[in-house]
Design a protein around this motif. Structure first.
Motif, PDB file in Angstrom:
ATOM      1  N   LYS A  80      11.657  36.975 111.785  1.00 53.26           N
ATOM      2  CA  LYS A  80      12.040  38.241 112.424  1.00 53.26           C
ATOM      3  C   LYS A  80      11.018  38.696 113.477  1.00 53.26           C
ATOM      4  CE  LYS A  80      15.681  38.973 109.699  1.00 53.26           C
ATOM      5  NZ  LYS A  80      16.702  37.962 110.079  1.00 53.26           N
ATOM      6  N   THR A  81      10.144  37.798 113.903  1.00 47.20           N
ATOM      7  CA  THR A  81       9.173  38.142 114.955  1.00 47.20           C
ATOM      8  C   THR A  81       9.727  37.696 116.306  1.00 47.20           C
ATOM      9  OG1 THR A  81       8.010  36.014 114.974  1.00 47.20           O
ATOM     10  CG2 THR A  81       7.307  37.625 113.297  1.00 47.20           C
ATOM     11  N   ASP A  82       8.947  37.929 117.375  1.00 37.10           N
ATOM     12  CA  ASP A  82       9.423  37.487 118.698  1.00 37.10           C
ATOM     13  C   ASP A  82       8.980  36.061 119.032  1.00 37.10           C
ATOM     14  OD1 ASP A  82       6.750  37.651 119.421  1.00 37.10           O
ATOM     15  OD2 ASP A  82       7.012  39.266 120.860  1.00 37.10           O
ATOM     16  N   ILE A  83       8.648  35.256 118.013  1.00 34.88           N
ATOM     17  CA  ILE A  83       8.342  33.833 118.253  1.00 34.88           C
ATOM     18  C   ILE A  83       9.570  33.197 118.911  1.00 34.88           C
ATOM     19  CG2 ILE A  83       9.207  33.000 115.984  1.00 34.88           C
ATOM     20  CD1 ILE A  83       6.666  31.147 116.011  1.00 34.88           C
ATOM     21  N   THR A  84       9.349  32.214 119.789  1.00 35.49           N
ATOM     22  CA  THR A  84      10.507  31.622 120.467  1.00 35.49           C
ATOM     23  C   THR A  84      11.346  30.814 119.479  1.00 35.49           C
ATOM     24  OG1 THR A  84       9.403  29.565 121.099  1.00 35.49           O
ATOM     25  CG2 THR A  84       9.221  31.415 122.638  1.00 35.49           C
ATOM     26  N   GLU A  85      12.627  30.768 119.771  1.00 38.08           N
ATOM     27  CA  GLU A  85      13.594  30.046 118.946  1.00 38.08           C
ATOM     28  C   GLU A  85      13.165  28.590 118.774  1.00 38.08           C
ATOM     29  OE1 GLU A  85      18.496  30.062 119.117  1.00 38.08           O
ATOM     30  OE2 GLU A  85      17.300  30.645 120.861  1.00 38.08           O
ATOM     31  N   ALA A  86      12.768  27.966 119.900  1.00 34.31           N
ATOM     32  CA  ALA A  86      12.401  26.543 119.873  1.00 34.31           C
ATOM     33  C   ALA A  86      11.186  26.309 118.971  1.00 34.31           C
ATOM     34  CB  ALA A  86      12.112  26.054 121.283  1.00 34.31           C
TER      35      ALA A  86
ATOM     36  N   GLU B 283      17.779  42.125 128.517  1.00 36.39           N
ATOM     37  CA  GLU B 283      18.461  40.891 128.123  1.00 36.39           C
ATOM     38  C   GLU B 283      17.778  40.261 126.898  1.00 36.39           C
ATOM     39  OE1 GLU B 283      21.014  37.600 128.031  1.00 36.39           O
ATOM     40  OE2 GLU B 283      21.252  39.528 129.076  1.00 36.39           O
ATOM     41  N   GLU B 284      16.452  40.212 126.915  1.00 33.80           N
ATOM     42  CA  GLU B 284      15.698  39.646 125.788  1.00 33.80           C
ATOM     43  C   GLU B 284      15.950  40.442 124.511  1.00 33.80           C
ATOM     44  OE1 GLU B 284      11.859  37.456 127.888  1.00 33.80           O
ATOM     45  OE2 GLU B 284      11.516  39.323 126.775  1.00 33.80           O
ATOM     46  N   VAL B 285      15.906  41.760 124.641  1.00 30.87           N
ATOM     47  CA  VAL B 285      16.102  42.618 123.474  1.00 30.87           C
ATOM     48  C   VAL B 285      17.511  42.411 122.913  1.00 30.87           C
ATOM     49  CG1 VAL B 285      16.269  45.026 122.696  1.00 30.87           C
ATOM     50  CG2 VAL B 285      14.351  44.308 124.139  1.00 30.87           C
ATOM     51  N   SER B 286      18.497  42.334 123.795  1.00 33.68           N
ATOM     52  CA  SER B 286      19.867  42.176 123.280  1.00 33.68           C
ATOM     53  C   SER B 286      20.061  40.792 122.651  1.00 33.68           C
ATOM     54  CB  SER B 286      20.902  42.498 124.364  1.00 33.68           C
ATOM     55  OG  SER B 286      21.257  41.342 125.069  1.00 33.68           O
ATOM     56  N   ARG B 287      19.410  39.753 123.199  1.00 29.79           N
ATOM     57  CA  ARG B 287      19.503  38.412 122.580  1.00 29.79           C
ATOM     58  C   ARG B 287      18.823  38.385 121.219  1.00 29.79           C
ATOM     59  NH1 ARG B 287      18.880  33.660 127.203  1.00 29.79           N
ATOM     60  NH2 ARG B 287      20.452  34.517 128.619  1.00 29.79           N
ATOM     61  N   GLY B 288      17.778  39.194 121.068  1.00 34.21           N
ATOM     62  CA  GLY B 288      17.061  39.208 119.790  1.00 34.21           C
ATOM     63  C   GLY B 288      17.826  39.938 118.705  1.00 34.21           C
TER      64      GLY B 288
ATOM     65  N   LYS C 161      15.577  40.088 115.545  1.00 35.60           N
ATOM     66  CA  LYS C 161      14.241  39.978 116.147  1.00 35.60           C
ATOM     67  C   LYS C 161      14.064  41.102 117.171  1.00 35.60           C
ATOM     68  CE  LYS C 161      13.021  35.765 117.451  1.00 35.60           C
ATOM     69  NZ  LYS C 161      12.937  34.341 117.821  1.00 35.60           N
ATOM     70  N   PRO C 162      12.783  41.491 117.447  1.00 39.22           N
ATOM     71  CA  PRO C 162      12.580  42.518 118.478  1.00 39.22           C
ATOM     72  C   PRO C 162      13.083  42.057 119.848  1.00 39.22           C
ATOM     73  CG  PRO C 162      10.461  41.611 117.728  1.00 39.22           C
ATOM     74  CD  PRO C 162      11.515  41.072 116.808  1.00 39.22           C
ATOM     75  N   ARG C 163      13.007  40.756 120.100  1.00 43.42           N
ATOM     76  CA  ARG C 163      13.508  40.176 121.347  1.00 43.42           C
ATOM     77  C   ARG C 163      13.579  38.659 121.191  1.00 43.42           C
ATOM     78  NH1 ARG C 163      11.185  41.840 125.830  1.00 43.42           N
ATOM     79  NH2 ARG C 163      10.160  43.643 124.880  1.00 43.42           N
TER      80      ARG C 163
END
Length: 462
Positions: free
Chosen positions: A176-182, A435-440, A445-447
């Motif tokens: 649930k952090t903003d670590i990247t998906e990859a 955009e980042e926030v909505s994808r998260g 996730k926060p983003r």
């Protein structure tokens, strides 16, 4: 087009939009009611190491972004991303357009180990590894192979502990952090069970802080391995050291000498371990039998000459081989020269300056890591940037800056446009941010950070 004289309407530009750049801008705007500040940034997005350095599981440290956003939204401040100073526009060109230029571009490189085998697959700089899990575009191809059992981190600062913690944190705590998906996908499959954090000197010389150490000790599902022998005789030495260092030493000592069973119950259940190895200096990375990848590291055993901060590690002649499939070097960040016109001290990795004034270059200043070297936390950089800003405002008051009008961004915009460079504004960033926030949101996730500059430009319709 309005022209501004220095005294009344100083046009100032800041290069770099990390903490040093933003705190410098904030101070200038606050203490001069007519100053206008343009912040140039080579990335498409602002905030430097707050975005690309601070660990995903430390969201509270990123709250300074709110302050920086207020600064950027001021009608006397503008952010211009996607502009590489030194390539797209030179420092002399900036000096021609502004009354003063502040270089706050930080430390974008890492110190190399200068040992054989450093180039083998499986060896990375901690800086690149951090950039990889934090979404820095240039590090997205890193592809670290985490199928090995043991990782070795060279260096004992906060970055070393960050990297060790991210490697050993149970995936559900990172989800649930903003670590990247990859990066999360790779870490979830990780086989790394043991992390050694290696330093040339002893416990008294570690560079990390107590907060980071406490987090490591409390990490769920892991237990620390410290050799009590490393701490012999420290009890008495601790009494003389300053209080913050004293508390850190007491915690290390207590962790090293804790009897099994007295520790937290979770340590008995631990499937993963981490340890601090002292008095060891990297000599070479050992290749696998086929020579194709890192399979271990040869460490020279050292002893200390001198005391306290000044103590030097001297090799004893003994060596020790430590098998591992991953080597992360965390021996320091490093600044690069930005432009041939600006003096640079390669030995210290800083722009030579006196209290933020670049030597022999009136009207040119520096703040942050490129001013004083890559040490200290966001707070240290804040104080340091305020000081540089004070010097600049003093010089302005004393009439030491060019007095005539300066065109500011208008002149630079024309240059960039003629060179086919399209700067990204702060409102552009706010679109990317949304955009980042909505994808998260979907993933809780926060983003979800955007990592591909081409995709970012597409989203902005550039």
């Amino acid at each position: 087009c309005r022209h501004f004289s220095a005294q009344k309407n100083p046009q100032i530009c800041v290069v770099g939009s990390g903490p040093a750049g933003f705190y410098t801008a904030q101070h200038l705007l606050k203490h001069h009611a007519q100053a206008h500040v343009d912040i140039y940034e080579k990335q498409l997005v602002p905030f430097g190491l707050v975005r690309f350095g601070v660990a995903p599981d430390h969201p509270e440290v990123k709250n300074v972004i709110n302050t920086f956003t207020q600064t950027a939204r001021s009608d006397r401040c503008a952010f211009w991303g996607n502009v590489v100073v030194g390539r797209d526009v030179t420092v002399p060109e900036l000096q021609g357009a502004y009354h003063a230029v502040v270089l706050s571009y930080g430390a974008e490189d890492h110190q190399t180990l200068e040992i054989p085998g450093e180039e083998l697959p499986g060896v990375f700089s901690a800086r690149a590894f951090v950039g990889w899990y934090n979404g820095l575009p240039e590090n997205q191809e890193l592809a670290p192979d985490l199928s090995c059992n043991t990782a070795v981190i060279l260096g004992q600062g906060n970055v070393a502990l960050d990297v060790a913690r991210i490697l050993l944190t149970p995936p559900e705590h990172l989800e649930k952090t903003d670590i990247t998906e990859a990066a999360f996908g790779v870490l979830r499959q990780s086989q790394v069970k043991t992390v050694w954090i290696v330093g040339r000197r002893g416990p008294l010389q570690v560079a990390f802080t107590i907060k980071e150490l406490r987090e490591m000790i409390r990490l769920p599902g892991t237990r620390p391995i410290l050799d009590p022998a490393d701490f012999l005789g420290l009890q008495d030495r601790i009494k003389e050291v300053p209080r913050p260092r004293k508390r850190l030493m007491e915690l290390l000592l207590q962790t090293a000498t804790e009897k099994p069973g007295l520790g937290a119950a979770h340590q008995a259940m631990a499937t993963r371990t981490w340890g601090l190895r002292f008095f060891r200096s990297p000599q070479q990375v050992l290749p696998s039998p086929d020579g194709r990848r890192a399979a271990g590291i040869r460490l020279a055993v050292t002893r200390l000459e001198g005391v306290g901060e000044a103590a030097q590690a001297v090799p004893t002649g003994d060596v020790e081989d430590l098998p591992c499939g991953l080597v992360l070097s965390s021996v320091g960040y490093k600044s690069r020269p930005v432009d041939p016109s600006v003096p640079f001290d390669f030995k210290r990795g800083v722009i030579p300056n006196i209290e933020g004034r670049v030597v022999d270059m009136p009207g040119l200043y520096c703040s942050g890591w490129v001013k004083r070297g890559p040490t200290g936390v966001i707070n240290t950089t804040m104080t340091d940037s305020f000081l540089t800003s004070q010097m600049l405002l003093q010089d302005l008051k004393a009439g030491l800056l060019p007095s005539g009008p300066r065109p500011g961004f208008a002149a630079i915009q024309a240059l960039l446009s003629s060179r086919g460079v399209r700067p990204v504004s702060f409102s552009d960033w706010e679109k990317l941010d949304a955009e980042e926030v909505s994808r998260g949101q979907g993933a809780g996730k926060p983003r979800e950070k955007l990592v591909d500059p081409q995709e970012m430009l597409r989203l902005l319709g550039h």
